[in-house]
Design an enzyme around this catalytic site. Structure first.
Site, PDB file in Angstrom:
ATOM      1  N   ASN A  46      -1.292   0.095  -6.731  1.00  7.77           N
ATOM      2  CA  ASN A  46      -0.334  -0.991  -6.516  1.00  7.77           C
ATOM      3  C   ASN A  46       1.048  -0.613  -7.044  1.00  7.77           C
ATOM      4  O   ASN A  46       1.184   0.115  -8.034  1.00  7.77           O
ATOM      5  CB  ASN A  46      -0.830  -2.335  -7.089  1.00  7.77           C
ATOM      6  CG  ASN A  46      -1.242  -2.299  -8.536  1.00  7.77           C
ATOM      7  OD1 ASN A  46      -1.565  -1.251  -9.071  1.00  7.77           O
ATOM      8  ND2 ASN A  46      -1.239  -3.449  -9.177  1.00  7.77           N
ATOM      9  N   VAL A  47       2.055  -1.096  -6.341  1.00  2.83           N
ATOM     10  CA  VAL A  47       3.453  -0.811  -6.681  1.00  2.83           C
ATOM     11  C   VAL A  47       4.201  -2.140  -6.653  1.00  2.83           C
ATOM     12  O   VAL A  47       4.457  -2.693  -5.575  1.00  2.83           O
ATOM     13  CB  VAL A  47       4.079   0.186  -5.680  1.00  2.83           C
ATOM     14  CG1 VAL A  47       5.539   0.447  -6.027  1.00  2.83           C
ATOM     15  CG2 VAL A  47       3.296   1.495  -5.659  1.00  2.83           C
ATOM     16  N   CYS A  57       0.093  -4.076  -2.760  1.00  2.00           N
ATOM     17  CA  CYS A  57      -1.259  -3.852  -3.282  1.00  2.00           C
ATOM     18  C   CYS A  57      -1.646  -2.384  -3.106  1.00  2.00           C
ATOM     19  O   CYS A  57      -1.091  -1.671  -2.255  1.00  2.00           O
ATOM     20  CB  CYS A  57      -2.270  -4.721  -2.543  1.00  2.00           C
ATOM     21  SG  CYS A  57      -2.317  -6.431  -3.089  1.00  2.00           S
ATOM     22  N   GLU A  59      -4.175  -1.194  -1.704  1.00  2.00           N
ATOM     23  CA  GLU A  59      -4.702  -0.934  -0.369  1.00  2.00           C
ATOM     24  C   GLU A  59      -3.576  -0.658   0.632  1.00  2.00           C
ATOM     25  O   GLU A  59      -3.788   0.043   1.621  1.00  2.00           O
ATOM     26  CB  GLU A  59      -5.560  -2.121   0.099  1.00  2.00           C
ATOM     27  CG  GLU A  59      -6.830  -2.340  -0.720  1.00  2.00           C
ATOM     28  CD  GLU A  59      -6.624  -3.164  -1.992  1.00  2.00           C
ATOM     29  OE1 GLU A  59      -5.461  -3.333  -2.432  1.00  2.00           O
ATOM     30  OE2 GLU A  59      -7.632  -3.651  -2.526  1.00  2.00           O
ATOM     31  N   CYS A  90      -8.272  -8.191  -2.373  1.00  2.00           N
ATOM     32  CA  CYS A  90      -7.782  -9.526  -2.036  1.00  2.00           C
ATOM     33  C   CYS A  90      -7.914  -9.747  -0.522  1.00  2.00           C
ATOM     34  O   CYS A  90      -8.151  -8.806   0.250  1.00  2.00           O
ATOM     35  CB  CYS A  90      -6.333  -9.694  -2.489  1.00  2.00           C
ATOM     36  SG  CYS A  90      -5.116  -8.832  -1.478  1.00  2.00           S
ATOM     37  N   CYS A  93      -5.793  -7.657   1.790  1.00  2.00           N
ATOM     38  CA  CYS A  93      -6.186  -6.245   1.807  1.00  2.00           C
ATOM     39  C   CYS A  93      -7.503  -6.025   2.524  1.00  2.00           C
ATOM     40  O   CYS A  93      -7.734  -4.954   3.080  1.00  2.00           O
ATOM     41  CB  CYS A  93      -6.204  -5.708   0.391  1.00  2.00           C
ATOM     42  SG  CYS A  93      -4.508  -5.601  -0.218  1.00  2.00           S
TER      43      CYS A  93
HETATM   44  N1  THU Z   1      -3.839  -6.085  -6.356  1.00  2.00           N
HETATM   45  C1  THU Z   1      -4.110  -4.991  -5.583  1.00  2.00           C
HETATM   46  O1  THU Z   1      -3.419  -3.966  -5.669  1.00  2.00           O
HETATM   47  N2  THU Z   1      -5.162  -5.060  -4.737  1.00  2.00           N
HETATM   48  C2  THU Z   1      -6.012  -6.122  -4.625  1.00  2.00           C
HETATM   49  O2  THU Z   1      -6.882  -6.123  -3.765  1.00  2.00           O
HETATM   50  C3  THU Z   1      -5.899  -7.229  -5.583  1.00  2.00           C
HETATM   51  C4  THU Z   1      -4.592  -7.319  -6.291  1.00  2.00           C
HETATM   52  C5  THU Z   1      -2.671  -6.032  -7.248  1.00  2.00           C
HETATM   53  C6  THU Z   1      -1.502  -6.886  -6.812  1.00  2.00           C
HETATM   54  C7  THU Z   1      -0.756  -7.042  -8.123  1.00  2.00           C
HETATM   55  O3  THU Z   1       0.095  -5.917  -8.294  1.00  2.00           O
HETATM   56  C8  THU Z   1      -1.849  -7.011  -9.172  1.00  2.00           C
HETATM   57  O4  THU Z   1      -3.003  -6.483  -8.524  1.00  2.00           O
HETATM   58  C9  THU Z   1      -2.179  -8.370  -9.764  1.00  2.00           C
HETATM   59  O5  THU Z   1      -2.481  -9.285  -8.776  1.00  2.00           O
END
Ligand code: THU
Length: 131
Positions: A46-47, A57, A59, A90, A93
């Site tokens: 995630n960035v 995210c 993904e 999520c 994603c």
């Molecule tokens: N996040 C993801 O990268 N992927 C997911 O499937 C769930 C959430 C990240 C988004 C945010 O940067 C952090 O997790 C907290 O929600």
């Protein structure tokens, strides 16, 4: 072609890229790694962004990496949180992964691998556009 899924390798690749996450706002790093139909492994972290809602995210990074490195179909994925524990992608994603993995793609959960069709039942996908 039937591929052997090395879940331990996917897990370690997901943890490796999770360590590179840019998550200064949520402090919730995420990493994801997936096996592609041609045998390669793609991954993403995630960035986040100072404009909170624009955060990407893990993904998103993975599918971008998939397409940029030649495309293909996602066969199996492992998503992890900052402790390396399996994380449930999520909703948005799941949709991203479904586009490139379809109903049969496998996702690791604390209860073992499950299918995308279980994670995202009655999914809307590319085929619906042709109906
Ligand atoms: N996040 C993801 O990268 N992927 C997911 O499937 C769930 C959430 C990240 C988004 C945010 O940067 C952090 O997790 C907290 O929600």
């Amino acid at each position: 072609m039937s591929l052997n899924i090395d879940w331990d390798l996917l897990h370690s690749e997901a943890k490796k890229i999770m360590a590179k996450a840019y998550a200064p706002y949520s402090k919730f790093p995420v990493g994801v790694a997936a096996l592609v139909s041609d045998g390669r492994i793609v991954s993403g972290c995630n960035v986040e962004n100072a404009s909170y809602g624009l955060g990407l995210c893990a993904e998103c990074g993975l599918v971008s990496n998939l397409v940029a490195t030649g495309g293909g179909k996602l066969i199996a994925a492992v998503c992890v949180d900052g402790d390396g524990n399996f994380l449930s992608p999520c909703g948005r994603c799941r949709q991203l992964l479904f586009e490139h993995g379809g109903s049969d793609m496998l996702l690791m959960t604390p209860d073992g691998p499950t299918t995308m069709s279980k994670m995202l039942p009655w999914a809307f996908g590319p085929e619906d556009l042709n109906k």
